[in-house]
Design a protein around this motif. Structure first.
Motif, short mmCIF file in Angstrom:
data_model
loop_
_atom_site.label_atom_id
_atom_site.label_comp_id
_atom_site.label_asym_id
_atom_site.label_seq_id
_atom_site.Cartn_x
_atom_site.Cartn_y
_atom_site.Cartn_z
N VAL A 13 34.68 37.99 21.84
CA VAL A 13 35.20 38.81 22.93
C VAL A 13 35.41 37.94 24.17
O VAL A 13 34.53 37.18 24.55
CB VAL A 13 34.22 39.97 23.26
CG1 VAL A 13 34.73 40.79 24.44
CG2 VAL A 13 33.99 40.84 22.04
N VAL A 14 36.57 38.05 24.78
CA VAL A 14 36.88 37.39 26.04
C VAL A 14 37.10 38.49 27.06
O VAL A 14 37.90 39.40 26.83
CB VAL A 14 38.15 36.50 25.91
CG1 VAL A 14 38.51 35.88 27.25
CG2 VAL A 14 37.95 35.44 24.84
N VAL A 15 36.41 38.41 28.20
CA VAL A 15 36.50 39.45 29.22
C VAL A 15 37.20 38.88 30.45
O VAL A 15 36.84 37.81 30.94
CB VAL A 15 35.10 39.97 29.60
CG1 VAL A 15 35.19 41.01 30.71
CG2 VAL A 15 34.40 40.55 28.38
N ALA A 16 38.18 39.61 30.95
CA ALA A 16 38.88 39.24 32.18
C ALA A 16 38.36 40.08 33.33
O ALA A 16 38.03 41.25 33.13
CB ALA A 16 40.38 39.44 32.01
N ARG A 17 38.34 39.52 34.51
CA ARG A 17 37.78 40.23 35.67
C ARG A 17 38.76 41.21 36.31
O ARG A 17 38.37 42.06 37.10
CB ARG A 17 37.27 39.22 36.70
CG ARG A 17 38.38 38.44 37.37
CD ARG A 17 37.83 37.39 38.35
NE ARG A 17 38.91 36.64 38.94
CZ ARG A 17 39.48 35.58 38.40
NH1 ARG A 17 39.06 35.14 37.24
NH2 ARG A 17 40.46 34.95 39.01
N ASP A 18 40.06 41.07 35.99
CA ASP A 18 41.06 41.96 36.56
C ASP A 18 42.31 41.95 35.68
O ASP A 18 42.40 41.18 34.71
CB ASP A 18 41.40 41.56 38.01
CG ASP A 18 41.89 40.13 38.12
OD1 ASP A 18 42.87 39.77 37.42
OD2 ASP A 18 41.32 39.36 38.91
N GLY A 19 43.26 42.81 36.01
CA GLY A 19 44.46 42.94 35.20
C GLY A 19 45.33 41.71 35.18
O GLY A 19 45.92 41.37 34.15
N GLU A 20 45.45 41.01 36.31
CA GLU A 20 46.26 39.80 36.34
C GLU A 20 45.68 38.73 35.41
O GLU A 20 46.42 38.09 34.66
CB GLU A 20 46.38 39.25 37.76
CG GLU A 20 47.29 40.06 38.65
CD GLU A 20 47.41 39.47 40.05
OE1 GLU A 20 46.79 38.43 40.35
OE2 GLU A 20 48.15 40.08 40.85
#
Length: 103
Positions: A13-20
Protein backbone atom coordinates in the motif's frame (compact mmCIF):
# COMPACT_ATOMS: atom_id res chain seq x y z
CA UNK A 1 -7.77 2.04 8.73
CA UNK A 2 -8.19 0.29 5.40
CA UNK A 3 -4.43 0.17 4.80
CA UNK A 4 -4.10 -2.36 7.62
CA UNK A 5 -6.72 -4.62 6.03
CA UNK A 6 -4.89 -4.53 2.70
CA UNK A 7 -1.43 -5.02 4.17
CA UNK A 8 -2.67 -7.91 6.32
CA UNK A 9 -3.93 -9.51 3.09
CA UNK A 10 -0.44 -9.23 1.59
CA UNK A 11 -0.90 -6.13 -0.56
CA UNK A 12 1.65 -3.33 -0.80
CA UNK A 13 0.00 0.00 0.00
CA UNK A 14 1.24 3.48 -0.94
CA UNK A 15 -0.54 6.39 0.77
CA UNK A 16 -0.63 9.92 -0.63
CA UNK A 17 -1.20 12.91 1.63
CA UNK A 18 -3.48 14.74 -0.84
CA UNK A 19 -5.16 14.45 -4.22
CA UNK A 20 -2.36 16.10 -6.19
CA UNK A 21 0.22 13.71 -4.77
CA UNK A 22 -2.09 10.75 -5.39
CA UNK A 23 -2.64 11.81 -8.99
CA UNK A 24 1.09 12.23 -9.56
CA UNK A 25 1.86 8.85 -7.99
CA UNK A 26 -0.80 7.17 -10.11
CA UNK A 27 0.67 8.72 -13.26
CA UNK A 28 4.29 7.95 -12.40
CA UNK A 29 4.08 4.43 -11.04
CA UNK A 30 2.53 1.12 -11.85
CA UNK A 31 -0.31 0.31 -9.51
CA UNK A 32 -2.78 -2.53 -9.86
CA UNK A 33 -5.45 -0.38 -8.23
CA UNK A 34 -5.81 3.23 -7.09
CA UNK A 35 -8.23 4.24 -4.35
CA UNK A 36 -9.06 7.94 -3.98
CA UNK A 37 -11.12 9.57 -1.28
CA UNK A 38 -13.57 11.92 -2.94
CA UNK A 39 -12.86 14.73 -0.46
CA UNK A 40 -9.08 15.07 -0.51
CA UNK A 41 -7.15 18.27 0.18
CA UNK A 42 -5.54 20.19 -2.73
CA UNK A 43 -7.37 18.13 -5.40
CA UNK A 44 -10.66 16.32 -4.94
CA UNK A 45 -10.69 12.65 -5.82
CA UNK A 46 -13.25 13.13 -8.60
CA UNK A 47 -11.08 15.85 -10.17
CA UNK A 48 -8.01 13.62 -9.83
CA UNK A 49 -9.71 10.72 -11.62
CA UNK A 50 -10.84 13.06 -14.41
CA UNK A 51 -7.22 14.12 -14.88
CA UNK A 52 -6.02 10.51 -14.78
CA UNK A 53 -8.54 9.49 -17.44
CA UNK A 54 -7.62 12.53 -19.56
CA UNK A 55 -3.97 11.35 -19.35
CA UNK A 56 -5.10 7.94 -20.68
CA UNK A 57 -4.70 6.07 -17.40
CA UNK A 58 -6.94 3.05 -17.87
CA UNK A 59 -6.21 1.12 -14.67
CA UNK A 60 -8.94 0.71 -12.08
CA UNK A 61 -9.64 3.67 -9.79
CA UNK A 62 -12.08 3.33 -6.90
CA UNK A 63 -13.76 6.15 -4.97
CA UNK A 64 -14.11 6.30 -1.19
CA UNK A 65 -16.63 8.65 0.33
CA UNK A 66 -18.72 9.18 3.41
CA UNK A 67 -21.59 10.14 1.11
CA UNK A 68 -23.84 7.38 -0.19
CA UNK A 69 -26.27 9.81 -1.82
CA UNK A 70 -27.17 8.71 -5.34
CA UNK A 71 -26.18 12.04 -7.00
CA UNK A 72 -22.72 11.88 -5.40
CA UNK A 73 -22.21 8.26 -6.50
CA UNK A 74 -23.40 9.07 -10.03
CA UNK A 75 -21.08 12.10 -10.18
CA UNK A 76 -18.13 9.94 -9.13
CA UNK A 77 -18.85 7.22 -11.66
CA UNK A 78 -19.33 9.85 -14.39
CA UNK A 79 -15.94 11.34 -13.45
CA UNK A 80 -14.27 8.03 -14.25
CA UNK A 81 -14.25 5.94 -11.09
CA UNK A 82 -14.74 2.23 -11.71
CA UNK A 83 -16.48 1.67 -8.38
CA UNK A 84 -17.64 3.65 -5.36
CA UNK A 85 -17.29 2.52 -1.76
CA UNK A 86 -18.94 4.37 1.12
CA UNK A 87 -17.52 4.75 4.60
CA UNK A 88 -17.41 3.06 6.97
CA UNK A 89 -15.97 0.32 4.83
CA UNK A 90 -16.38 -3.24 6.00
CA UNK A 91 -13.10 -5.18 5.67
CA UNK A 92 -14.86 -7.91 3.65
CA UNK A 93 -16.17 -5.31 1.17
CA UNK A 94 -12.70 -3.84 0.79
CA UNK A 95 -11.12 -7.25 0.19
CA UNK A 96 -13.80 -8.13 -2.37
CA UNK A 97 -13.25 -4.85 -4.22
CA UNK A 98 -9.49 -5.40 -4.36
CA UNK A 99 -9.99 -8.97 -5.55
CA UNK A 100 -12.35 -7.69 -8.25
CA UNK A 101 -10.00 -5.04 -9.64
CA UNK A 102 -6.39 -5.87 -8.72
CA UNK A 103 -4.32 -8.19 -10.86
Amino acid sequence: MFTDVLEDAGHEVVVARDGETGRDLALSGHFDLCIFDVHLPRLRGDDAVRQLRAANMRGPVVALSASALAPEVERGLAAGFDAYLTKPIAPADLREMVHRFAR
